[in-house]
Design a protein around this motif. Sequence first.
Motif, PDB file in Angstrom:
ATOM      1  N   LEU A 106      30.014 -27.360  -9.527  1.00 38.68           N
ATOM      2  CA  LEU A 106      29.053 -26.265  -9.718  1.00 38.68           C
ATOM      3  C   LEU A 106      28.380 -26.287 -11.083  1.00 38.68           C
ATOM      4  O   LEU A 106      27.181 -26.045 -11.181  1.00 38.68           O
ATOM      5  CB  LEU A 106      29.777 -24.920  -9.525  1.00 38.68           C
ATOM      6  CG  LEU A 106      28.921 -23.681  -9.721  1.00 38.68           C
ATOM      7  CD1 LEU A 106      27.910 -23.523  -8.596  1.00 38.68           C
ATOM      8  CD2 LEU A 106      29.792 -22.437  -9.819  1.00 38.68           C
ATOM      9  N   GLY A 107      29.139 -26.563 -12.135  1.00 40.93           N
ATOM     10  CA  GLY A 107      28.575 -26.576 -13.494  1.00 40.93           C
ATOM     11  C   GLY A 107      27.837 -25.283 -13.780  1.00 40.93           C
ATOM     12  O   GLY A 107      28.355 -24.184 -13.580  1.00 40.93           O
ATOM     13  N   LEU A 108      26.576 -25.394 -14.209  1.00 35.29           N
ATOM     14  CA  LEU A 108      25.794 -24.214 -14.589  1.00 35.29           C
ATOM     15  C   LEU A 108      25.136 -23.552 -13.389  1.00 35.29           C
ATOM     16  O   LEU A 108      24.431 -22.555 -13.535  1.00 35.29           O
ATOM     17  CB  LEU A 108      24.735 -24.613 -15.620  1.00 35.29           C
ATOM     18  CG  LEU A 108      25.250 -25.480 -16.772  1.00 35.29           C
ATOM     19  CD1 LEU A 108      24.141 -25.748 -17.773  1.00 35.29           C
ATOM     20  CD2 LEU A 108      26.444 -24.843 -17.454  1.00 35.29           C
ATOM     21  N   GLY A 109      25.301 -24.144 -12.231  1.00 29.28           N
ATOM     22  CA  GLY A 109      24.862 -23.503 -10.991  1.00 29.28           C
ATOM     23  C   GLY A 109      23.429 -23.775 -10.558  1.00 29.28           C
ATOM     24  O   GLY A 109      23.013 -23.298  -9.500  1.00 29.28           O
ATOM     25  N   SER A 110      22.669 -24.550 -11.326  1.00 31.32           N
ATOM     26  CA  SER A 110      21.246 -24.742 -10.982  1.00 31.32           C
ATOM     27  C   SER A 110      21.056 -25.415  -9.626  1.00 31.32           C
ATOM     28  O   SER A 110      20.249 -24.953  -8.804  1.00 31.32           O
ATOM     29  CB  SER A 110      20.547 -25.607 -12.032  1.00 31.32           C
ATOM     30  OG  SER A 110      20.541 -24.940 -13.236  1.00 31.32           O
ATOM     31  N   ALA A 164      38.442 -24.219  -9.080  1.00 31.59           N
ATOM     32  CA  ALA A 164      39.443 -25.136  -8.493  1.00 31.59           C
ATOM     33  C   ALA A 164      39.036 -26.567  -8.806  1.00 31.59           C
ATOM     34  O   ALA A 164      37.917 -26.824  -9.263  1.00 31.59           O
ATOM     35  CB  ALA A 164      39.495 -24.942  -6.975  1.00 31.59           C
ATOM     36  N   LEU A 165      39.947 -27.474  -8.512  1.00 34.48           N
ATOM     37  CA  LEU A 165      39.604 -28.897  -8.575  1.00 34.48           C
ATOM     38  C   LEU A 165      39.113 -29.277  -7.187  1.00 34.48           C
ATOM     39  O   LEU A 165      39.771 -28.946  -6.194  1.00 34.48           O
ATOM     40  CB  LEU A 165      40.838 -29.730  -8.907  1.00 34.48           C
ATOM     41  CG  LEU A 165      41.340 -29.670 -10.337  1.00 34.48           C
ATOM     42  CD1 LEU A 165      42.689 -30.377 -10.447  1.00 34.48           C
ATOM     43  CD2 LEU A 165      40.331 -30.313 -11.287  1.00 34.48           C
ATOM     44  N   TYR A 166      37.989 -29.962  -7.091  1.00 32.61           N
ATOM     45  CA  TYR A 166      37.506 -30.318  -5.749  1.00 32.61           C
ATOM     46  C   TYR A 166      38.510 -31.209  -5.018  1.00 32.61           C
ATOM     47  O   TYR A 166      38.608 -31.180  -3.803  1.00 32.61           O
ATOM     48  CB  TYR A 166      36.097 -30.916  -5.765  1.00 32.61           C
ATOM     49  CG  TYR A 166      35.893 -32.185  -6.581  1.00 32.61           C
ATOM     50  CD1 TYR A 166      36.484 -33.392  -6.227  1.00 32.61           C
ATOM     51  CD2 TYR A 166      35.065 -32.169  -7.696  1.00 32.61           C
ATOM     52  CE1 TYR A 166      36.279 -34.538  -6.970  1.00 32.61           C
ATOM     53  CE2 TYR A 166      34.856 -33.314  -8.450  1.00 32.61           C
ATOM     54  CZ  TYR A 166      35.461 -34.491  -8.083  1.00 32.61           C
ATOM     55  OH  TYR A 166      35.263 -35.627  -8.818  1.00 32.61           O
ATOM     56  N   GLU A 167      39.285 -31.987  -5.788  1.00 33.58           N
ATOM     57  CA  GLU A 167      40.290 -32.860  -5.152  1.00 33.58           C
ATOM     58  C   GLU A 167      41.266 -32.017  -4.324  1.00 33.58           C
ATOM     59  O   GLU A 167      41.686 -32.435  -3.255  1.00 33.58           O
ATOM     60  CB  GLU A 167      41.081 -33.643  -6.207  1.00 33.58           C
ATOM     61  CG  GLU A 167      40.299 -34.699  -6.965  1.00 33.58           C
ATOM     62  CD  GLU A 167      39.628 -34.143  -8.216  1.00 33.58           C
ATOM     63  OE1 GLU A 167      39.406 -32.920  -8.293  1.00 33.58           O
ATOM     64  OE2 GLU A 167      39.295 -34.950  -9.104  1.00 33.58           O
ATOM     65  N   HIS A 168      41.628 -30.835  -4.866  1.00 33.53           N
ATOM     66  CA  HIS A 168      42.561 -29.959  -4.157  1.00 33.53           C
ATOM     67  C   HIS A 168      41.842 -29.226  -3.031  1.00 33.53           C
ATOM     68  O   HIS A 168      42.331 -29.160  -1.913  1.00 33.53           O
ATOM     69  CB  HIS A 168      43.190 -28.945  -5.114  1.00 33.53           C
ATOM     70  CG  HIS A 168      44.086 -29.585  -6.121  1.00 33.53           C
ATOM     71  ND1 HIS A 168      44.592 -28.915  -7.199  1.00 33.53           N
ATOM     72  CD2 HIS A 168      44.564 -30.853  -6.213  1.00 33.53           C
ATOM     73  CE1 HIS A 168      45.349 -29.728  -7.908  1.00 33.53           C
ATOM     74  NE2 HIS A 168      45.344 -30.918  -7.339  1.00 33.53           N
TER      75      HIS A 168
HETATM   76  C1  LIG Z   1      27.117 -32.309 -14.521  1.00 32.20           C
HETATM   77  S1  LIG Z   1      27.926 -30.805 -14.282  1.00 32.20           S
HETATM   78  C2  LIG Z   1      27.186 -30.178 -12.812  1.00 32.20           C
HETATM   79  C3  LIG Z   1      25.866 -29.544 -13.078  1.00 32.20           C
HETATM   80  C4  LIG Z   1      25.369 -28.756 -11.886  1.00 32.20           C
HETATM   81  N1  LIG Z   1      25.008 -29.615 -10.788  1.00 32.20           N
HETATM   82  C5  LIG Z   1      24.218 -27.842 -12.250  1.00 32.20           C
HETATM   83  O1  LIG Z   1      23.205 -27.815 -11.540  1.00 32.20           O
HETATM   84  O2  LIG Z   1      24.344 -27.125 -13.259  1.00 32.20           O
HETATM   85  C6  LIG Z   1      29.487 -31.275 -13.665  1.00 32.20           C
HETATM   86  C7  LIG Z   1      30.451 -30.094 -13.522  1.00 32.20           C
HETATM   87  O3  LIG Z   1      31.490 -30.459 -12.616  1.00 32.20           O
HETATM   88  C8  LIG Z   1      32.729 -29.998 -13.110  1.00 32.20           C
HETATM   89  N2  LIG Z   1      33.786 -30.865 -12.557  1.00 32.20           N
HETATM   90  C9  LIG Z   1      34.071 -32.147 -12.898  1.00 32.20           C
HETATM   91  N3  LIG Z   1      35.116 -32.604 -12.201  1.00 32.20           N
HETATM   92  C10 LIG Z   1      35.521 -31.597 -11.386  1.00 32.20           C
HETATM   93  C11 LIG Z   1      36.565 -31.469 -10.413  1.00 32.20           C
HETATM   94  N4  LIG Z   1      37.405 -32.466 -10.204  1.00 32.20           N
HETATM   95  N5  LIG Z   1      36.661 -30.313  -9.731  1.00 32.20           N
HETATM   96  C12 LIG Z   1      35.782 -29.295  -9.966  1.00 32.20           C
HETATM   97  N6  LIG Z   1      34.788 -29.352 -10.892  1.00 32.20           N
HETATM   98  C13 LIG Z   1      34.661 -30.491 -11.592  1.00 32.20           C
HETATM   99  C14 LIG Z   1      32.598 -30.113 -14.615  1.00 32.20           C
HETATM  100  O4  LIG Z   1      33.526 -29.269 -15.301  1.00 32.20           O
HETATM  101  C15 LIG Z   1      31.122 -29.717 -14.827  1.00 32.20           C
HETATM  102  O5  LIG Z   1      30.995 -28.345 -15.056  1.00 32.20           O
END
Ligand SMILES: C[S@@+](CC[C@H](N)C(=O)[O-])C[C@H]1O[C@@H](n2cnc3c(N)ncnc32)[C@H](O)[C@@H]1O
Length: 263
Positions: A106-110, A164-168
């Motif tokens: 999700l990151g910043l949600g954009s 959460a971790l997407y892996e989980h």
């Molecule tokens: C490049 S950013 C995503 C930006 C997003 N697409 C946007 O539009 O703002 C990647 C994000 O994925 C998260 N992330 C990385 N590995 C992850 C995981 N295993 N599970 C969940 N989130 C993860 C990071 O903490 C980071 O906030």
Amino acid sequence: MQTIVTTSHKPDPRSMEIAMWAAEQLKSEFVERRRMSLNDLKIINNAENIIVVANSELKLYSSHGIYFFHPSMSVPRIKAIKQGKSDHMIEAMSVHPGDRVLDCTLGLGSDAIVASFVSGPEGQVTGIEATSEIALIVKHGLGNYNSESHSLKSAMERIQVKCALYEHYLTEIPERSYDIVYFDPMFRQPRMRSSSMEPLRGIVKHDPLSPEAVKEAVRVARKRVVMKENSFSKEFARLGFSKVIGGRYSPVAFGVIEKEAEI
Ligand SMILES: C[S@@+](CC[C@H](N)C(=O)[O-])C[C@H]1O[C@@H](n2cnc3c(N)ncnc32)[C@H](O)[C@@H]1O
């Protein structure tokens, strides 16, 4: 790495309430401001980051800068889509109204906001974020952002955020739970210092996507799995994204694994 929560010097009752909620969500400490500077609060509490709640908004102060929620590039992208222009991510995802989209990063949600706008009120976007501070600020921002655009505001409000971790998460849900599963991991070779991600550089999860996670995503997706990376990234080949979509001059591209031809 410790994150504490505080308020502005003279918080209104709503900001106080939000600060308490944020501390509880993060299982971190709420620290009264007591006219102290943020730097002093950091030192006294041995904290690396501080979330400050002011005027009901959350701001993260890290050693890399200040982050607060903003829909950023999703606004011009949605405007362009409304004008009938194409969006490479939407094209790669092949999002249609009513689609269920899982944004694993999700990151910043954009990206999630744009996907939510296109999937519409009948659709559903779920955003997974590993870093609790980011998940919290983005969740609060998506639910409380003031915009005159009803379609933007409702696209934001419809997104479900899960820390959460997407892996989980992927392994816990049934096959074909979502139409599209999307990954935008931190690029293996950072393209350039993205100003919006910069304050979060110390807390985001940087790990590469694994073949096992892609396999789970393929199981969970009904239509396709999509990954964003640098245009010339070797990640596409390493992870089996045989089709790559992107603008001719665009520095980023989208790898696609298609599950079934759309009818
Ligand atoms: C490049 S950013 C995503 C930006 C997003 N697409 C946007 O539009 O703002 C990647 C994000 O994925 C998260 N992330 C990385 N590995 C992850 C995981 N295993 N599970 C969940 N989130 C993860 C990071 O903490 C980071 O906030």
